[in-house]
Design a protein around this motif. Structure first.
Motif, mmCIF file in Angstrom:
data_model
loop_
_atom_site.group_PDB
_atom_site.id
_atom_site.type_symbol
_atom_site.label_atom_id
_atom_site.label_comp_id
_atom_site.label_asym_id
_atom_site.label_seq_id
_atom_site.Cartn_x
_atom_site.Cartn_y
_atom_site.Cartn_z
ATOM 1 N N ALA A 195 147.379 92.919 84.933
ATOM 2 C CA ALA A 195 146.101 93.355 84.356
ATOM 3 C C ALA A 195 146.299 94.359 83.234
ATOM 4 O O ALA A 195 147.194 95.213 83.280
ATOM 5 C CB ALA A 195 145.220 93.940 85.447
ATOM 6 N N THR A 196 145.447 94.270 82.211
ATOM 7 C CA THR A 196 145.561 95.167 81.049
ATOM 8 C C THR A 196 144.256 95.899 80.730
ATOM 9 O O THR A 196 144.232 96.719 79.817
ATOM 10 C CB THR A 196 145.984 94.370 79.799
ATOM 11 N N SER A 197 143.172 95.596 81.443
ATOM 12 C CA SER A 197 141.911 96.281 81.145
ATOM 13 C C SER A 197 141.909 97.663 81.784
ATOM 14 O O SER A 197 142.532 97.883 82.828
ATOM 15 C CB SER A 197 140.725 95.466 81.679
ATOM 16 N N PRO A 198 141.214 98.619 81.187
ATOM 17 C CA PRO A 198 141.168 99.975 81.756
ATOM 18 C C PRO A 198 140.693 99.991 83.204
ATOM 19 O O PRO A 198 141.263 100.712 84.036
ATOM 20 C CB PRO A 198 140.180 100.689 80.830
ATOM 21 N N ILE A 199 139.672 99.203 83.530
ATOM 22 C CA ILE A 199 139.137 99.213 84.892
ATOM 23 C C ILE A 199 140.150 98.679 85.897
ATOM 24 O O ILE A 199 140.282 99.197 87.006
ATOM 25 C CB ILE A 199 137.796 98.433 84.963
ATOM 26 N N HIS A 200 140.906 97.666 85.516
ATOM 27 C CA HIS A 200 141.918 97.111 86.415
ATOM 28 C C HIS A 200 143.127 98.038 86.540
ATOM 29 O O HIS A 200 143.669 98.222 87.629
ATOM 30 C CB HIS A 200 142.372 95.729 85.912
ATOM 31 N N MET A 201 143.569 98.597 85.417
ATOM 32 C CA MET A 201 144.744 99.482 85.469
ATOM 33 C C MET A 201 144.445 100.735 86.287
ATOM 34 O O MET A 201 145.293 101.213 87.046
ATOM 35 C CB MET A 201 145.173 99.864 84.040
ATOM 36 N N THR A 202 143.216 101.233 86.157
ATOM 37 C CA THR A 202 142.856 102.481 86.849
ATOM 38 C C THR A 202 142.621 102.266 88.335
ATOM 39 O O THR A 202 143.179 102.993 89.180
ATOM 40 C CB THR A 202 141.594 103.096 86.215
ATOM 41 N N TYR A 203 141.810 101.270 88.681
ATOM 42 C CA TYR A 203 141.362 101.128 90.068
ATOM 43 C C TYR A 203 142.165 100.123 90.892
ATOM 44 O O TYR A 203 142.273 100.270 92.111
ATOM 45 C CB TYR A 203 139.878 100.738 90.101
ATOM 46 N N PRO A 253 148.786 103.086 81.193
ATOM 47 C CA PRO A 253 149.121 102.032 80.229
ATOM 48 C C PRO A 253 150.622 101.920 79.965
ATOM 49 O O PRO A 253 151.156 100.802 79.862
ATOM 50 C CB PRO A 253 148.350 102.449 78.975
ATOM 51 N N ASP A 254 151.320 103.030 79.866
ATOM 52 C CA ASP A 254 152.768 102.990 79.628
ATOM 53 C C ASP A 254 153.504 102.348 80.799
ATOM 54 O O ASP A 254 154.478 101.604 80.598
ATOM 55 C CB ASP A 254 153.310 104.408 79.394
ATOM 56 N N GLU A 255 153.055 102.638 82.014
ATOM 57 C CA GLU A 255 153.680 102.034 83.195
ATOM 58 C C GLU A 255 153.437 100.530 83.237
ATOM 59 O O GLU A 255 154.318 99.759 83.654
ATOM 60 C CB GLU A 255 153.132 102.696 84.467
ATOM 61 N N VAL A 256 152.253 100.101 82.812
ATOM 62 C CA VAL A 256 151.940 98.671 82.768
ATOM 63 C C VAL A 256 152.848 97.961 81.770
ATOM 64 O O VAL A 256 153.401 96.894 82.060
ATOM 65 C CB VAL A 256 150.451 98.454 82.417
ATOM 66 N N ILE A 257 153.042 98.579 80.607
ATOM 67 C CA ILE A 257 153.939 97.993 79.596
ATOM 68 C C ILE A 257 155.359 97.901 80.148
ATOM 69 O O ILE A 257 156.033 96.869 80.017
ATOM 70 C CB ILE A 257 153.916 98.820 78.299
ATOM 71 N N GLN A 260 149.920 95.892 71.430
ATOM 72 C CA GLN A 260 151.145 96.636 71.718
ATOM 73 C C GLN A 260 151.953 95.977 72.833
ATOM 74 O O GLN A 260 153.171 95.754 72.694
ATOM 75 C CB GLN A 260 150.774 98.068 72.121
ATOM 76 N N ILE A 261 151.299 95.635 73.943
ATOM 77 C CA ILE A 261 152.028 95.071 75.078
ATOM 78 C C ILE A 261 152.487 93.650 74.778
ATOM 79 O O ILE A 261 153.579 93.232 75.190
ATOM 80 C CB ILE A 261 151.171 95.130 76.368
ATOM 81 N N ILE A 262 151.681 92.877 74.032
ATOM 82 C CA ILE A 262 152.057 91.503 73.692
ATOM 83 C C ILE A 262 153.326 91.490 72.840
ATOM 84 O O ILE A 262 154.251 90.693 73.077
ATOM 85 C CB ILE A 262 150.898 90.795 72.956
ATOM 86 N N GLU A 263 153.395 92.354 71.850
ATOM 87 C CA GLU A 263 154.592 92.414 70.999
ATOM 88 C C GLU A 263 155.841 92.694 71.833
ATOM 89 O O GLU A 263 156.897 92.077 71.628
ATOM 90 C CB GLU A 263 154.426 93.504 69.938
ATOM 91 N N LYS A 264 155.721 93.576 72.807
ATOM 92 C CA LYS A 264 156.886 93.959 73.614
ATOM 93 C C LYS A 264 157.301 92.853 74.592
ATOM 94 O O LYS A 264 158.502 92.625 74.804
ATOM 95 C CB LYS A 264 156.597 95.258 74.365
#
Length: 515
Positions: A100-108, A114-118, A152-156
């Motif tokens: 998940a990459t949306s703020p609501i999914h990453m938070t809850y 965001p850095d940890e998700v990347i 940002q995450i797609i490029e990586k």
């Protein structure tokens, strides 16, 4: 014209529809039909979710040769390892990783920054790339994500080895303009985006899944994900058959084409509906029963004078042909086998023998046997679990009339091999039958849904019944077909209970082995 790849998720996202519980044989038959349809990639399941799904994905990967096979995996090494064990026999194995990459999914949900998700996404894509030649990475809930973070995450993850980037509208929230603009932004912002296939995956919660998918294609998506008949959790996925036919019929407007054999659409739709128990609505676009029916006198007059006045899709385009008679009571096994091969079905000699016996039984009651009848018979034989640990109908008798209380008498063989019989009454004939079955079976059941349909037309058409039961707390679909409507209804009810029993026995065997 630009080539658009078709990614079918009927066997994974589609099977997440409530009450759908396909067994391995059923999944394999659908996979073979999807191969005949010509999908570029099929998502066979989620191997790490259960032993049964692992085995089904493995069987499909080892069987299908003309279509790439993929399996879903979370961003964990164990999921990826299990997916590889299931898929390594495929000609072009692919793993589909999502995060998940949306703020609501990453938070809850993820409880990650965001850095940890990347970091997680990059690490797991790199790990998967060591095993799989094809790695699809999905940004779950992309349509509610921050576009700059997405870029940002797609490029990586592309640098880490992803070959497909999927931007799903996971909750069916977006609109065509919003969704198209997101794809346009990613294409113009991510410097290495040309190294991958850009994919869309839309849910239909607001009824815009097909429109959103086409908007994505217009803005650079080169792969469309969806399911046959639009099945899937909640309101379902984009209907692949609608997208493919829209691109074909409006090729003057859409400069895109797919590899689908459109004449296999109706047969694929019918098989998925039959095996999932999710019959399609009569007015469903492209494959619904009324898609080519004209009730209005003005419409009928126009069509008779020139079909294109009101008919923008010919029935033949999607494989709807008039049922011609081809076999009868005196037809032999060789002619029957030739017809099965003509239908494109790969059937063993043992199953040909079983299907032919059922065909001969049908010809005793039905003079006009059609392609649809044969397809139904062979599909039933191909997907029969052949387990002896189940309830089997020996006899049933039904008495009813306008002045009589409906009474059903049924005799069954139980999973333990015993014979049981009894009779019960009901307010109607179906209630009488199902009350009797309840009293003969040990499981606790509750009827949720009951449907009856015919295979083709005519007063002697085969009857297909579909039920949804709650069996010992688990929702299960069942189906049955017979010349008699009431017998089909009994078989559907027993089929649902038997599917529950087979599932329970499989789980018990797993527990014994693990202990």
């Amino acid at each position: 014209m630009s080539q658009i790849k078709i990614f079918d998720t009927t066997l994974r996202d589609g099977e997440q529809s409530p009450g759908v519980n396909l067994n391995q044989l059923e999944k394999l038959e659908i996979a073979k039909q999807l191969e005949r349809l010509g999908v570029d990639r099929m998502e066979a399941g989620f191997p790490a979710s259960s032993k049964g799904d692992f085995q089904a994905v493995k069987a499909i990967a080892d069987t299908i040769k003309n279509t790439s096979v993929t399996g879903l995996a979370r961003t964990t090494k164990s999921d990826i390892d299990i997916a590889w064990e299931a898929l390594k026999g495929a000609d072009e194995p692919c793993v589909h990783i999502f995060l998940a990459t949306s703020p609501i999914h990453m938070t809850y949900k993820l409880k990650k920054t965001p850095d940890e998700v990347i970091e997680t996404a990059v690490e797991m894509v790199a790990y998967a790339k060591k095993k799989f030649p094809q790695v699809e990475w999905s940004a779950e809930d992309a349509s509610r994500s921050d576009w700059s973070f997405l870029a940002q995450i797609i490029e990586k993850v592309i640098d880490a080895g992803a070959t497909v980037i999927n931007l799903p509208d996971t909750v069916g929230y977006t609109t065509p303009q919003e969704y198209g603009n997101m794809f346009q932004f990613i294409r113009s912002t991510v410097p290495n985006i040309d190294q991958v296939t850009l994919s869309c995956h839309c849910h239909n919660d607001l009824g815009m899944a097909v429109a959103n998918s086409i908007a994505a294609v217009e803005n650079g998506a080169t792969q469309v994900e969806g399911a046959i008949n639009g099945i899937g959790e909640r309101a379902g996925n984009a209907s692949l058959e609608e997208i493919a036919v829209a691109l074909k019929v409006r090729s003057d407007f859409y400069p895109y084409q797919t590899n689908l054999n459109l004449q296999e659409i109706k047969r694929t739709s019918d098989m998925v509906a039959k095996l999932t128990g999710m019959y399609i609505q009569a007015n469903k676009a492209v494959v619904g029963r009324n898609a080519f029916a004209h009730e209005s006198g003005i419409h009928q007059d126009g069509v008779l004078k020139h079909a294109s006045t009101y008919e923008i899709i010919t029935p033949e385009l999607v494989g709807v042909n008039a049922n011609t008679l081809f076999l009868g009571k005196h037809s032999g096994r060789h002619a029957f086998k030739d017809k099965v091969e003509e239908l494109g079905m790969d059937v063993s000699e043992d199953n040909i023998k079983k299907a032919f016996e059922l065909f001969k039984q049908l010809t005793d009651h039905k003079k006009e046997v059609t392609d649809d009848d044969i397809f139904t018979i062979v599909t039933e034989v191909q997907t029969d679990t052949t387990s002896i640990e189940k309830y089997q109908l020996k006899m049933f008798q039904l008495q009813y009339g306008s002045n009589n209380i409906p009474t059903a008498a049924i005799e069954l063989t139980t999973p333990s091999g015993n014979t049981v019989k009894t009779a019960c009454t009901g307010q109607g004939s179906v209630e009488a039958l199902y009350t009797t079955l309840d009293s003969l079976t040990e499981e606790e059941t509750k009827l949720i849904d009951y449907q009856i349909n015919s295979v083709g037309g005519g007063k002697d058409a085969l009857a297909e019944s579909r039920v949804q039961l709650i069996v010992n707390g688990k929702t299960v679909n069942g189906r049955g077909s017979a010349q008699d409507v009431m017998e089909a209804s009994v078989q559907a009810y027993l089929n649902a209970i038997n599917r529950f029993i087979i599932h329970q026995n499989t789980e018990k065997k797993k527990t014994v082995k693990s202990n």
